[in-house]
Design a protein around this motif. Sequence first.
Motif, mmCIF file in Angstrom:
data_model
loop_
_atom_site.group_PDB
_atom_site.id
_atom_site.type_symbol
_atom_site.label_atom_id
_atom_site.label_comp_id
_atom_site.label_asym_id
_atom_site.label_seq_id
_atom_site.Cartn_x
_atom_site.Cartn_y
_atom_site.Cartn_z
ATOM 1 N N GLU A 406 0.884 -1.249 -0.031
ATOM 2 C CA GLU A 406 -0.107 -0.167 -0.002
ATOM 3 C C GLU A 406 0.795 1.200 0.074
ATOM 4 N N SER A 409 2.411 1.699 -3.190
ATOM 5 C CA SER A 409 1.401 2.271 -4.309
ATOM 6 C C SER A 409 1.217 3.898 -4.184
ATOM 7 N N LEU A 410 1.318 4.108 -2.729
ATOM 8 C CA LEU A 410 1.193 5.705 -2.771
ATOM 9 C C LEU A 410 2.175 6.646 -3.175
ATOM 10 N N THR A 412 4.217 5.613 -5.976
ATOM 11 C CA THR A 412 3.812 5.703 -7.364
ATOM 12 C C THR A 412 2.931 6.618 -7.746
ATOM 13 N N ASP A 413 1.945 6.630 -7.056
ATOM 14 C CA ASP A 413 0.474 7.659 -7.530
ATOM 15 C C ASP A 413 1.139 8.991 -7.288
ATOM 16 N N TYR A 414 1.928 9.274 -6.267
ATOM 17 C CA TYR A 414 2.540 10.667 -5.954
ATOM 18 C C TYR A 414 3.405 10.997 -7.006
ATOM 19 N N THR A 415 4.244 9.803 -7.436
ATOM 20 C CA THR A 415 5.191 10.311 -8.460
ATOM 21 C C THR A 415 4.705 10.624 -9.992
ATOM 22 N N ARG A 416 3.568 9.799 -10.089
ATOM 23 C CA ARG A 416 2.740 10.326 -11.561
ATOM 24 C C ARG A 416 2.039 11.824 -11.521
ATOM 25 N N ASP A 417 1.500 11.928 -10.117
ATOM 26 C CA ASP A 417 0.793 12.912 -9.842
ATOM 27 C C ASP A 417 1.061 13.742 -8.529
ATOM 28 N N SER A 420 -1.773 14.956 -5.721
ATOM 29 C CA SER A 420 -2.439 13.840 -5.326
ATOM 30 C C SER A 420 -2.471 13.593 -3.804
ATOM 31 N N LEU A 421 -1.102 13.877 -3.442
ATOM 32 C CA LEU A 421 -0.814 13.646 -1.831
ATOM 33 C C LEU A 421 -0.233 15.049 -1.132
#
Length: 458
Positions: A406, A409-410, A412-417, A420-421
């Motif tokens: 988990e 995954s957070l 990875t999401d932050y790297t893309r956008d 987002s966090l």
Amino acid sequence: MVQGRHSLLGCVLMASLSSFQSAQISFRLPLIERIRLPCPNPIRGGSEATDHERLFQELLDMSHSTSSLRLRNGERGRGLFTNTSQRKGDTLLRIPLEACIREARHASDEEKSKILSRATTDVEDPEALTWDVRMAIKLLKKTGKLDSDDESEIFWMKYQDLLPRPDTLSQPLCLSPSMLSEFQHSELATGGLMQQRRLRMLFPDLMPAADSADSDYPSNLQWAFACVRSRAFTVTSKKNATSTDEEDDEFAFVPFLDMTNHGDPNADFFCDRANNYFVLHALTDIPEGREVLISYRAEMCNRIYQALYGFVPQGGNYNDNIEFPDSLKADELMAPLLEQALGLDQPDGEQILSSDPRLNSALMSFPLTIEMPEDGVDGNAEVEKAQKLLDYVTEQRRVMSTTLEEDLSLVTDYTRDPSSLDPRKVSAVHYRIERKRLLDKAMGILQGYIDVLYKSGN
């Protein structure tokens, strides 16, 4: 840093095995991939980055500093880079001491009363007004963040635009209780809350109340204190130091020098007291366009890295540790047996250690002894001691409320956008990823050791 660790491990783990018999079974622990971490000087893109480059040059001129460096973004975030090729020993940056915010280690009661705006006898613990808190108050005044227009300075009012924004600071002392819980490490959170209580006791009007909303964090005082703790330097000449008496210590918030990032150092700094300058000089030849790096401080565990700088080293830290309670420290494992179980007695043992910082950290965290009993090892007692350590580490890992998957995954999401966090939460996620991986490594070592001991007894 690694070599120093090896010399210590050599005393503990590379002992002669000729005096006893043990199973020649070994198990190997997988290396773990590296991930990128947030940096102490966050990346700022677009026109903001360009504006900061111009401001950096403007402030160099304003402070009568000289530099062969420029401020720009790189893979570690924003940092200092060479404009031209530099040779070993070249001066890269020179800042007058008068441009710095300086503070002595000690202050008189009269000086403290003036800063506190009340008598020290009216303060619960006036000794808590340490040099770094006093320097933080000076920073607030010079940047115009306190009602003291007579002490504000144009230079520092401009320079604050180069400092981290309050909403990006990830030091625990700056975070709300709910954000502190994101680290999933009670010791780290407790340390942050203790710092907040100290500041609240000294300057209650400059701190959020204990039950304030998350949006009230950090206050200007927390911002200034975090900047000072992560960016101040000791005013001591490394080349010509003659005193080791800490009573003579003086500290300085050194503009421009504080923009250097941490890494494998190609530069170092010292205070030229004779000429009243801070000097950054090249330790090696540095090509044009290469980032200039210094070592912030040697031998820090991740908890201290996060507390001081708001980030942790990537890919493991040779000086990280697991804090075992005193009740477990007396039950020392037999280092030579553990060495053999890990395969560290083989010709590639040193290579295994040098390639796996978490293995080093876990081993150095365990209570160990190189003393082998003359009448032989009690295998059952050794298993029992290892099991106690394993139970403790397993519980530390269990109470971390998210899975490693988990957390990754957070990231990875932050790297893309990046929008987002909250970047402060991202820093906490990176911290707990590193902690989980160290705990997982320790669990693997201890379980494997127990397995080897059982096999050798059968």
